[in-house]
Design a protein around this motif. Structure first.
Motif, PDB file in Angstrom:
ATOM      1  N   SER A 147     108.637  64.500 -20.609  1.00 25.59           N
ATOM      2  CA  SER A 147     108.350  65.611 -21.521  1.00 25.59           C
ATOM      3  C   SER A 147     109.632  66.322 -21.945  1.00 25.59           C
ATOM      4  N   ASP A 148     110.766  65.921 -21.358  1.00 27.95           N
ATOM      5  CA  ASP A 148     112.034  66.600 -21.636  1.00 27.95           C
ATOM      6  C   ASP A 148     113.103  65.639 -22.158  1.00 27.95           C
ATOM      7  N   THR A 149     112.705  64.728 -23.028  1.00 31.99           N
ATOM      8  CA  THR A 149     113.653  63.747 -23.561  1.00 31.99           C
ATOM      9  C   THR A 149     114.844  64.426 -24.241  1.00 31.99           C
ATOM     10  N   THR A 150     114.609  65.527 -24.931  1.00 31.15           N
ATOM     11  CA  THR A 150     115.714  66.239 -25.589  1.00 31.15           C
ATOM     12  C   THR A 150     116.743  66.701 -24.559  1.00 31.15           C
ATOM     13  N   ALA A 151     116.282  67.229 -23.428  1.00 32.36           N
ATOM     14  CA  ALA A 151     117.198  67.656 -22.375  1.00 32.36           C
ATOM     15  C   ALA A 151     117.916  66.455 -21.762  1.00 32.36           C
ATOM     16  N   ARG A 152     117.233  65.342 -21.649  1.00 30.39           N
ATOM     17  CA  ARG A 152     117.860  64.141 -21.096  1.00 30.39           C
ATOM     18  C   ARG A 152     118.935  63.599 -22.040  1.00 30.39           C
ATOM     19  N   LEU A 153     118.701  63.703 -23.341  1.00 26.87           N
ATOM     20  CA  LEU A 153     119.725  63.287 -24.302  1.00 26.87           C
ATOM     21  C   LEU A 153     120.920  64.231 -24.267  1.00 26.87           C
ATOM     22  N   ALA A 154     120.671  65.500 -24.065  1.00 29.52           N
ATOM     23  CA  ALA A 154     121.784  66.447 -23.897  1.00 29.52           C
ATOM     24  C   ALA A 154     122.573  66.106 -22.637  1.00 29.52           C
ATOM     25  N   ALA A 155     121.865  65.697 -21.574  1.00 26.02           N
ATOM     26  CA  ALA A 155     122.544  65.278 -20.347  1.00 26.02           C
ATOM     27  C   ALA A 155     123.325  63.978 -20.574  1.00 26.02           C
ATOM     28  N   TRP A 156     122.776  63.061 -21.405  1.00 25.03           N
ATOM     29  CA  TRP A 156     123.511  61.846 -21.751  1.00 25.03           C
ATOM     30  C   TRP A 156     124.827  62.243 -22.421  1.00 25.03           C
ATOM     31  N   ASP A 157     124.747  63.172 -23.368  1.00 23.17           N
ATOM     32  CA  ASP A 157     125.954  63.641 -24.070  1.00 23.17           C
ATOM     33  C   ASP A 157     126.952  64.248 -23.082  1.00 23.17           C
ATOM     34  N   ALA A 158     126.449  65.024 -22.130  1.00 24.19           N
ATOM     35  CA  ALA A 158     127.326  65.631 -21.128  1.00 24.19           C
ATOM     36  C   ALA A 158     127.971  64.563 -20.251  1.00 24.19           C
ATOM     37  N   THR A 159     127.217  63.515 -19.905  1.00 26.70           N
ATOM     38  CA  THR A 159     127.764  62.426 -19.096  1.00 26.70           C
ATOM     39  C   THR A 159     128.864  61.692 -19.871  1.00 26.70           C
ATOM     40  N   ARG A 160     128.628  61.437 -21.145  1.00 27.84           N
ATOM     41  CA  ARG A 160     129.648  60.792 -21.985  1.00 27.84           C
ATOM     42  C   ARG A 160     130.910  61.658 -22.038  1.00 27.84           C
ATOM     43  N   GLY A 161     130.712  62.960 -22.212  1.00 29.99           N
ATOM     44  CA  GLY A 161     131.848  63.881 -22.221  1.00 29.99           C
ATOM     45  C   GLY A 161     132.575  63.901 -20.891  1.00 29.99           C
ATOM     46  N   ASP A 162     131.818  63.815 -19.797  1.00 26.65           N
ATOM     47  CA  ASP A 162     132.399  63.793 -18.457  1.00 26.65           C
ATOM     48  C   ASP A 162     133.261  62.547 -18.282  1.00 26.65           C
ATOM     49  N   LEU A 163     132.765  61.408 -18.722  1.00 22.98           N
ATOM     50  CA  LEU A 163     133.551  60.172 -18.650  1.00 22.98           C
ATOM     51  C   LEU A 163     134.822  60.284 -19.477  1.00 22.98           C
ATOM     52  N   ASP A 164     134.672  60.802 -20.681  1.00 21.85           N
ATOM     53  CA  ASP A 164     135.837  60.945 -21.568  1.00 21.85           C
ATOM     54  C   ASP A 164     136.878  61.894 -20.986  1.00 21.85           C
ATOM     55  N   ALA A 165     136.421  62.896 -20.246  1.00 23.27           N
ATOM     56  CA  ALA A 165     137.338  63.873 -19.645  1.00 23.27           C
ATOM     57  C   ALA A 165     138.030  63.335 -18.394  1.00 23.27           C
ATOM     58  N   HIS A 166     137.558  62.198 -17.872  1.00 22.32           N
ATOM     59  CA  HIS A 166     138.126  61.613 -16.655  1.00 22.32           C
ATOM     60  C   HIS A 166     138.466  60.132 -16.870  1.00 22.32           C
ATOM     61  N   PRO A 167     139.392  59.850 -17.779  1.00 29.42           N
ATOM     62  CA  PRO A 167     139.696  58.444 -18.083  1.00 29.42           C
ATOM     63  C   PRO A 167     140.331  57.688 -16.917  1.00 29.42           C
ATOM     64  N   SER A 168     140.849  58.401 -15.940  1.00 27.36           N
ATOM     65  CA  SER A 168     141.494  57.727 -14.804  1.00 27.36           C
ATOM     66  C   SER A 168     140.512  57.409 -13.677  1.00 27.36           C
ATOM     67  N   MET A 169     139.240  57.735 -13.865  1.00 31.22           N
ATOM     68  CA  MET A 169     138.249  57.446 -12.824  1.00 31.22           C
ATOM     69  C   MET A 169     138.178  55.942 -12.595  1.00 31.22           C
ATOM     70  N   VAL A 170     138.201  55.555 -11.320  1.00 30.88           N
ATOM     71  CA  VAL A 170     138.163  54.145 -10.951  1.00 30.88           C
ATOM     72  C   VAL A 170     136.753  53.795 -10.476  1.00 30.88           C
TER      73      VAL A 170
END
Length: 189
Positions: free
Chosen positions: A134-157
């Protein structure tokens, strides 16, 4: 390093963390999803529900390894919960924040296999709608946040990266199991 092995599954909502964990458990009974302490409301399946008072007590005792807020709730990885999870087998911890991975690796000694499960945003939308969220919109916002998190940590192994639109949960579970077996063999060699 301790002889204890654990798995960290990182990825956006609907990337397959629950499904891959179920496949791991089917492969070997020692794999068990770590039930985070959840303070709030909503879905309780897969969580240990707690109170704000319990969280304050854990924080005061230094028992919180990592906590984050999402969907109006607090989600906690705690030392007593991890102790119990390792006593029961190989915990599989689900995370969506690189900061959580680092806190867990730094804050709780174990041989952590860090796995990135990924899927495109469109796959998250389709999977979320398909399972009746029932909260797909919130899950897509979380997807966006996860993508941003990955982009902010390019050295993550990552020990393993899997596109869950191209790999079945069973195949992904086998890859993770093989990774842990290799690491255990290397530790005893």
């Amino acid at each position: 390093m301790t002889g204890r092995q654990g798995v960290i599954l990182y990825g956006p909502p609907a990337a397959g963390k629950d499904t891959v964990t179920a496949a791991l458990t089917e492969l070997r009974a020692q794999y068990r999803q770590f039930a985070r302490l959840k303070v709030g409301s909503g879905k309780s399946t897969g969580y240990r529900m707690g109170t704000a008072e319990q969280l304050r007590e854990l924080e005061a005792a230094g028992g919180v390894v990592y906590a984050n807020s999402r969907y109006g709730n607090a989600y906690v990885i705690d030392v007593p919960g991890l102790d119990a999870a390792f006593a029961a087998g190989v915990p599989v911890v689900h995370l969506g924040q690189v900061g959580g991975i680092r806190a867990l690796i730094d804050g709780y000694p174990a041989d952590w296999a860090v796995v990135l499960l990924w899927c495109p945003r469109e796959a998250t939308a389709e999977r979320s709608a398909g399972r009746g969220d029932s909260d797909t919109t919130a899950r897509l916002a979380a997807w966006d946040a996860t993508r941003g998190d990955l982009d902010a940590h390019p050295s993550m192994v990552w020990d393993l990266t899997v596109d869950t639109t191209a790999s079945t949960p069973r195949d992904t579970a086998r890859l993770i199991d093989q990774l842990l077996a290799q690491r255990a063999g290397a530790a005893t060699a």
